[in-house]
Design a protein around this motif. Structure first.
Motif, PDB file in Angstrom:
ATOM      1  N   UNK A 104       0.811  -1.217   0.000  1.00  0.00           N
ATOM      2  CA  UNK A 104       0.000   0.000   0.000  1.00  0.00           C
ATOM      3  C   UNK A 104       0.847   1.271   0.000  1.00  0.00           C
ATOM      4  N   UNK A 105       2.146   1.140   0.163  1.00  0.00           N
ATOM      5  CA  UNK A 105       3.007   2.328   0.135  1.00  0.00           C
ATOM      6  C   UNK A 105       3.550   2.520  -1.285  1.00  0.00           C
ATOM      7  N   UNK A 106       3.998   3.751  -1.553  1.00  0.00           N
ATOM      8  CA  UNK A 106       4.533   4.028  -2.877  1.00  0.00           C
ATOM      9  C   UNK A 106       5.955   3.489  -2.975  1.00  0.00           C
ATOM     10  N   UNK A 107       6.454   3.496  -4.214  1.00  0.00           N
ATOM     11  CA  UNK A 107       7.824   3.076  -4.462  1.00  0.00           C
ATOM     12  C   UNK A 107       8.782   3.885  -3.591  1.00  0.00           C
ATOM     13  N   UNK A 108       8.609   5.201  -3.626  1.00  0.00           N
ATOM     14  CA  UNK A 108       9.510   6.061  -2.865  1.00  0.00           C
ATOM     15  C   UNK A 108       9.430   5.752  -1.372  1.00  0.00           C
ATOM     16  N   UNK A 109       8.220   5.579  -0.875  1.00  0.00           N
ATOM     17  CA  UNK A 109       8.068   5.311   0.558  1.00  0.00           C
ATOM     18  C   UNK A 109       8.730   3.996   0.950  1.00  0.00           C
ATOM     19  N   UNK A 110       8.566   2.993   0.113  1.00  0.00           N
ATOM     20  CA  UNK A 110       9.207   1.716   0.398  1.00  0.00           C
ATOM     21  C   UNK A 110      10.720   1.839   0.421  1.00  0.00           C
ATOM     22  N   UNK A 147       6.148   7.551  -7.342  1.00  0.00           N
ATOM     23  CA  UNK A 147       4.884   7.750  -6.642  1.00  0.00           C
ATOM     24  C   UNK A 147       3.866   6.652  -6.923  1.00  0.00           C
ATOM     25  N   UNK A 148       4.285   5.640  -7.676  1.00  0.00           N
ATOM     26  CA  UNK A 148       3.370   4.525  -7.928  1.00  0.00           C
ATOM     27  C   UNK A 148       3.291   3.644  -6.686  1.00  0.00           C
ATOM     28  N   UNK A 149       2.081   3.111  -6.411  1.00  0.00           N
ATOM     29  CA  UNK A 149       1.936   2.169  -5.288  1.00  0.00           C
ATOM     30  C   UNK A 149       2.601   0.843  -5.661  1.00  0.00           C
ATOM     31  N   UNK A 150       3.378   0.317  -4.765  1.00  0.00           N
ATOM     32  CA  UNK A 150       4.118  -0.911  -5.061  1.00  0.00           C
ATOM     33  C   UNK A 150       3.173  -2.068  -5.395  1.00  0.00           C
ATOM     34  N   UNK A 151       2.023  -2.103  -4.726  1.00  0.00           N
ATOM     35  CA  UNK A 151       1.068  -3.178  -4.972  1.00  0.00           C
ATOM     36  C   UNK A 151       0.566  -3.209  -6.403  1.00  0.00           C
TER      37      UNK A 151
END
Lengths: 533, 371, 359
Positions: A104-110, A147-151
């Protein structure tokens, strides 16, 4: 970032050296004096069958397990790695087989997590981190939207996020655990390109795999381990797949049980054109045909993860097949429930006995009737007969040599071997047409293995059709009258179990029969099918 | 066998001991508020009164049984849910609807023969409770909505259903306060020689062996327990987890509904507006202390019932407010959950754990359940 | 307009909008006031559940805080009589401030117990919450009866901050300023904190780590986030909001304590949390929606739609007011069942975390 290693001729300390690593677990030596040396800019493959000790070794490197003996050196300095955080700090990063990503987190957040760039000590500096991620992506040749969601990403791109995560932390040593297990051939090629660039850039890469052609394609050097020991180190230029297969699978065959002569009768199980999808909706069993006759053991050999689990689940009613027919003694049973199949005469020893095979908090007596409780003599109508269950338990304990203080002892207190004997007793001790054994002796001691093998042969001799699935090649060779080799969701060969040679079957398991299969060939789904999972 | 029994009983018993001990400390610490000075013997006085008031006389014992009756039934309801891996916080709502159903049908049949009126009124309560248990069961089985949240919501919806019906269509036109009509002949007969020892006590007593039989001697119970202990293995063994979840929640609601029906038909004889009860949480306490086993539930319900029965005398003799019972109940549960404290204090190395058995209930709260 | 109102369904919809325009400015202030404990409770739940800990003990936490805050303030008033409100500061007296602090401390203390049981003991988190609720009802009820004879009944309560009159008299939007700003300190804190928490959740390091730990603690741990510590911290900080909610009952909205006075607000907070998809602003929105539903139900009884809106009035007066009160709970069930837009909880919520054993 580390300076790229420019001089190959100078005496450069290996970026990683593991010396004499030994790790013992109760009853098994997972790593037995393993040496591993990885040079800067090298892609080093660690090749071995499942359970050979690769994961244990990498867990030790990542600080998740402490070695009983041996030492680890980074750039020639002895180090003591206390845990994952420490490993990351020292530049060791691991891409786990099961991704450590948060859908549920974005690429950057991960990527940022745990290594956040801050603005005003509290807030994330998203612009700066985006910039760094873009820059890293460009440098190693993939363009990714931070900013894409990893899922929402395909598995191949998720893997790239994992790699970016490592690069963001200035990883110098990157460990990839079976990185291609979930990838399509195209994705595999793309990841290989990324890895080569990383190596050129001076990163050291440890590539864990059991797939020969991949190892040949990507590695600069190959270390083969078997049963916790290093059995050889090779350069791809100086070896071939046959040589590696032999090293990986080994030669020793311990015949302990006399299988006798089989007398096959009518076809009991007839599977035709079976396709099965896994939980992610990907087709992992492709048009499998197989027949098992009464009074014979058909063994399915194959490296774990080639569709055997899904095949077995489809035959036993735990998973609905996509297409194809499953016929049991002339009746179509595809898509039947486990109960219907049980009543029609299928017995099933599941691979994961803790998840499916038994209820650990329950007594032996209860577990023995887990799928037969609704039949006489254990119940009449809705009334359970405690006495009948107890008698049954006492009988099974004696007959199957289950070591327990009594029939009311909870399963969870028994040893693994005795737990499996309970499951086997439940499934084998009734008249069935077909017996399905999935990894029946995994993790068991020698004595239990032998007794389960004897029982299997006795069952065959009484006229039952037996389907045996095992990742233990020795077990398949020892018991099977015929051996079907499964590779990437297909049966690639069926050979006579008595005349089959170990190397021959091992090579089939590892390569699918073609001597040098291209990664793009064979039984694999389309990328579109994968993205639609 | 003895060893197993000891393992099962030890931790709950120690939790009760610790609960009473902490209760005693609370009494001593708060004694200045009761009569202006510290009284070290206040706990003795209070617990003495508690014992006198609950088992000191025939009437006291009957009162204990009356208080324990709804606790037994609702405790069985919650315990049955635990056995299937379900946390039924909705015993409250199911109890209230059961009470309403009984009050409604009891009121209609107030003039009929007791032989007709009582069974039908009870049946109405049982059905109402079962339906109110069926709803969260079906929601869980078909949509994965977690029963903890849905039953809490249904508890409040029940309150508003009650408020509407009792102030509106079901209101007794001749009563000053909003309430349903008297149940008349549907009232439960009293046991001989008692003031309010209604035959609901016998129904609760009968429910214990029935639920025990259902859980441990019937094929249904075998399946319910299998689904609760390991849903994957249950599916492998050919059981149908969805159907079992719905059935278990319905039976659970049925038992709670019966408790409500008995309270109305046996005690109040009508349903007043704002009929309040803390039965939902009390039932959870009973089920946890009784470790979800019908016999354990019976013992726990008798213990808490006795405390409630004796609390009046405790207030009169020792000046301890009856709310002390809630404190004791909560503290006992705390020690049951934090059994590490008990093990440390009493140097126990028994295998059985406090609430460990039920502690798998929350596992499905996040995400979807795989049934 | 008359023409529009005449059409069935669409007409009713327009009538409903017209009615809301008519009554909302009147009931908006009380909607915001009543939504406060629910929104604060949802924030407490948010702090817990976003980091992976279920909290159904919010009700008990609120009740305990309401009680201790009130006792502390009343005791202070009794010990130091004649306190004067601090000028221009919500009519705050030292006693009220002490009461507020004690309430917050209580919320945090109860949260420590919840954190310990659910994180360290790894007890079932729902059972832990249940215990908190039972103990809170019992302990506050017990102590309340004991002190009712001796303690002074009240310490007064916080007063509303009155925003500039020009602001409230603005046409069309003035009533919004009145509703949201003409409020006491706890209501205002709630409004500010909803925004602050929302921003922190999505923009700060703390928020990122919290979301990660609530979804996939193992992934967070592999990159060096201390899961256990973060959960402890969040659960205990969450207690602040339960404490504030408790203080609202006895120090702002009311000025005395009655047993069980939180009356299920903690459970509605849970519903608001779910309905608001586990975000602070969402929780506030849900709380406002829930209290609006009830307030409109009340408004219909006292000022039914009439005149042009008679058609709507006839329809609504046939609906029992309890329907409006029960609506929030019903909607929560529907949302949870995924009938209209599923609300998914953090993936790891309710699962105790155990570090990989380093053997």
């Amino acid at each position: 970032m580390t300076e790229p290693q420019t001089s190959a001729t100078a005496v450069v300390a290996p970026s990683l050296e593991m010396r004499g690593i030994t790790k013992r677990y109760p009853g098994v030596v997972a790593n037995d004096h393993i040496d591993l040396t990885v040079r800067p800019g090298e892609i080093h493959a660690l090749l071995g069958e499942n359970g050979a000790g690769k994961s244990t070794l990498m867990n030790i490197l990542y600080g998740l397990a402490k070695p009983d003996e041996g030492e680890i050196l980074l750039d020639g300095q002895q180090v003591d790695i206390s845990g994952p955080t420490d490993a990351i700090r020292r530049g060791i990063n691991m891409v786990h087989q099961h991704f450590m990503l948060i859908p549920v987190l974005t690429v950057a957040e991960n990527i940022l997590l745990g290594e956040e760039e801050l603005r005003g000590r509290i807030f994330l500096d998203r612009r700066e981190s985006r910039r760094r991620i873009r820059e890293l992506g460009e440098r190693f040749g993939f363009d990714i939207d931070p900013d894409e969601k990893v899922g929402r990403l395909s598995v191949g791109w998720q893997q790239r996020v994992e790699i970016l995560k490592a690069l963001y932390r200035d990883a110098r040593i990157l460990v990839l655990d079976e990185p291609t297990a979930v990838l399509t051939p195209q994705e595999t090629e793309e990841i290989f390109a990324v890895l080569r660039r990383l190596a050129q850039d001076g990163h050291s890469i440890v590539f864990i795999s059991h797939k020969l052609y991949e190892v040949m394609a990507i590695a600069d050097r190959i270390t083969v381990i078997r049963r916790g020991k290093v059995v050889g180190e090779r350069l791809p230029s100086a070896t071939d797949e046959d040589d590696l297969a032999e090293l990986m699978v080994g030669r020793e065959v311990q015949l302990t049980v006399d299988r006798g002569i089989s007398h096959p009768g009518d076809v009991v199980l007839d599977v035709r054109g079976l396709e099965v999808r896994n939980d992610r909706g990907r087709t992992v069993v492709h048009g499998v045909d197989l027949q098992v006759r009464a009074g014979e053991i058909l063994g399915i050999a194959g490296v774990a993860g080639n569709g055997q689990d899904e095949l077995v689940e489809a035959i036993t009613g735990l998973r609905r097949p996509a297409t194809g027919s499953v016929t049991l003694a002339g009746e179509d049973v595809a898509g039947s429930s486990p109960r219907e199949l049980h009543d029609r005469g299928i017995a099933f020893v599941p691979a994961d006995r803790h998840r499916y095979g038994c209820i650990l908090s329950w007594s032996i007596a209860d577990n023995l009737v887990l799928n037969d409780y609704h039949n006489e003599p254990y119940s009449r109508g809705v009334v359970m007969d405690e006495q009948a269950m107890r008698e049954r338990a006492l009988e099974a304990i004696a007959q199957f040599d289950i070591r327990t203080p009594g029939p009311n002892v909870p399963m969870g207190t028994l040893s693994g071997g005795n737990q499996q004997k309970v499951v086997v007793a439940r499934e084998l001790d009734r008249d069935v047409r077909l017996l399905v054994l999935d990894q029946p002796t995994r993790g068991l001691d020698v004595g239990s293995v032998e007794s389960i093998h004897r029982l299997t042969i006795a069952k065959r001799d009484s006229g039952t059709a037996v389907l045996l699935v095992s990742a233990e090649l020795d077990e398949v060779l020892e018991l099977s009258d015929r051996i079907a080799v499964m590779y990437r969701g297909r049966i690639v060969a069926v050979v006579d179990g008595r005349t089959a040679q170990r190397d021959e079957v091992g090579l089939l398991m590892a390569t699918g029969g073609a001597t040098t299969p291209t990664p793009t060939g064979g039984a694999t789904p389309t990328p579109a099918g994968d993205a639609a999972r | 066998m003895i060893q197993r029994l000891r393992d099962q009983l030890l931790i709950p018993a120690l939790a009760v001991v610790m609960g009473l001990f902490v209760g005693a400390i609370v009494m001593i610490v708060t004694s200045p508020l009761i009569d202006g000075q510290f009284q070290l013997d206040l706990p003795l006085k209070a617990y003495g009164a508690l014992i006198d008031g609950s088992v000191g006389s025939f009437n006291a014992i009957i009162q204990t049984l009356v208080e324990a009756t709804p606790l037994v039934l609702a405790g069985l309801a919650v315990g049955l849910g635990f056995k299937a891996g379900l946390f039924n916080i909705g015993a409250q709502g199911q109890f209230l609807l059961g009470a309403l159903g009984a009050a409604l049908v009891g009121g209609w049949l107030a003039g009929a023969s007791p032989w007709v009126a009582i069974p039908l009124a009870l049946l109405a309560g049982v059905i109402a409770g079962a339906i109110y248990g069926f709803i969260p069961g079906a929601l869980k089985a078909f949509t994965g909505a977690h029963e903890v949240v849905t039953t809490i919501m249904l508890n409040y919806i029940a309150l508003y259903i009650l408020a509407y019906l009792i102030t509106g269509p079901l209101r007794d036109p001749f009563a000053t306060f909003a309430r349903t009509v008297d149940v008349g002949n549907a009232a439960l007969p009293l046991l001989p020689e008692t003031r309010n020892g209604h035959i609901g006590i016998l129904l609760a007593a009968a429910a214990v062996p029935i639920v025990w039989w259902l859980l441990f001697r019937s094929t249904l119970g075998f399946q319910i327990r299998a689904v609760g202990a390991n849903p994957d293995a249950a599916r492998y063994a050919g059981m149908r987890p969805r159907a079992l979840i719905i059935l278990t929640m319905s039976v659970s609601g049925l038992l709670a509904g019966l408790a409500g029906a008995i309270q109305i038909l046996g005690l109040t004889k009508h349903m007043p507006i704002g009929y309040a009860s803390s039965i939902g949480f009390d039932a959870i306490a009973v089920a946890l202390l009784g470790r979800s086993h019908p016999l354990g539930v019976l013992l726990a319900a008798l213990l808490f019932g006795a405390m409630r029965a004796g609390s009046g005398l405790m207030q009169v003799r020792a000046g301890i407010p009856v709310q002390m019972i809630d404190v004791l109940q909560g503290v006992i549960l705390f020690f049951l959950a934090a059994d590490v404290i008990l093990r440390w204090v009493f140097r126990v190395r028994a295998r059985g754990t406090g609430i460990g058995q039920e502690s798998t209930v929350t596992r499905s709260y996040g995400g979807q359940t795989s049934i | 307009m008359d023409v529009l109102y005449g059409i069935p369904l669409i007409g009713l919809l327009f009538q409903l909008i017209a009615y809301l325009v008519q009554v909302l400015p009147l009931i908006a202030p009380i909607i915001v006031v009543l939504a406060t404990p629910i929104a604060l409770g949802a924030m407490c739940g948010f702090m817990n559940e976003r980091s992976g800990v279920v909290n159904i003990g919010i009700e008990g936490m609120m009740l305990s805080a309401a009680f201790t805050g009130w006792v502390a303030a009343a005791t202070m008033t009794a010990l130091f009589p004649g306190q004067t409100p601090i000028a221009g500061f919500f009519g705050a007296t030292p006693a009220l401030v002490v009461g507020l602090l004690v309430a917050i401390a209580t919320g945090m203390l109860v949260s420590v117990a919840h954190a310990w049981l659910s994180i360290s003991v790894r007890a079932d988190q729902i059972i832990s919450g249940t215990i908190i609720n039972i103990v809170a009802v019992g302990a506050t009820g017990y102590l309340n009866i004991l002190i009712s004879g001796t303690a002074p009944p009240t310490a007064g309560s916080f007063r509303a901050w009155v925003p500039p009159k020009e602001l409230m008299d603005l046409p069309y939007v003035g009533w919004l300023f009145d509703a949201f700003l003409n409020q006491g300190p706890i209501v205002l804190t709630m409004l500010v904190m909803a925004v602050v928490l929302q921003v922190l959740l999505f923009r700060s390091r703390w928020g990122l780590r919290t979301r990660a730990v609530g979804e996939h603690p193992k992934a967070a741990e592999t990159v060096g986030v201390d899961v256990i510590r973060l959960r402890y911290r969040n659960v205990i900080l969450g207690g602040i909001f339960a404490g504030l909610a408790g203080a609202w009952f006895t120090l702002e909205y009311g000025n005395s304590f009655q047993g069980g006075m939180t009356n299920g607000r903690g459970f509605i907070a849970l519903a608001a949390l779910i309905f608001g998809r586990w975000t602070p602003i969402g929780g506030l929105g849900a709380a406002l929606l829930f209290t609006s539903s009830e307030a409109i139900g009340t408004a219909i009884r006292f000022q039914p739609p009439s005149g042009e809106l008679a058609q709507l009035g006839d329809l609504l007066s046939g609906v029992p007011s309890q329907v409006f009160s029960a609506l929030p709970y019903l909607v929560t069930i529907i949302v949870l069942a995924g009938v209209v837009g599923r609300s998914l909880p953090p993936a790891a919520v309710g699962k105790p975390y155990q570090r990989e054993s380093v053997s």
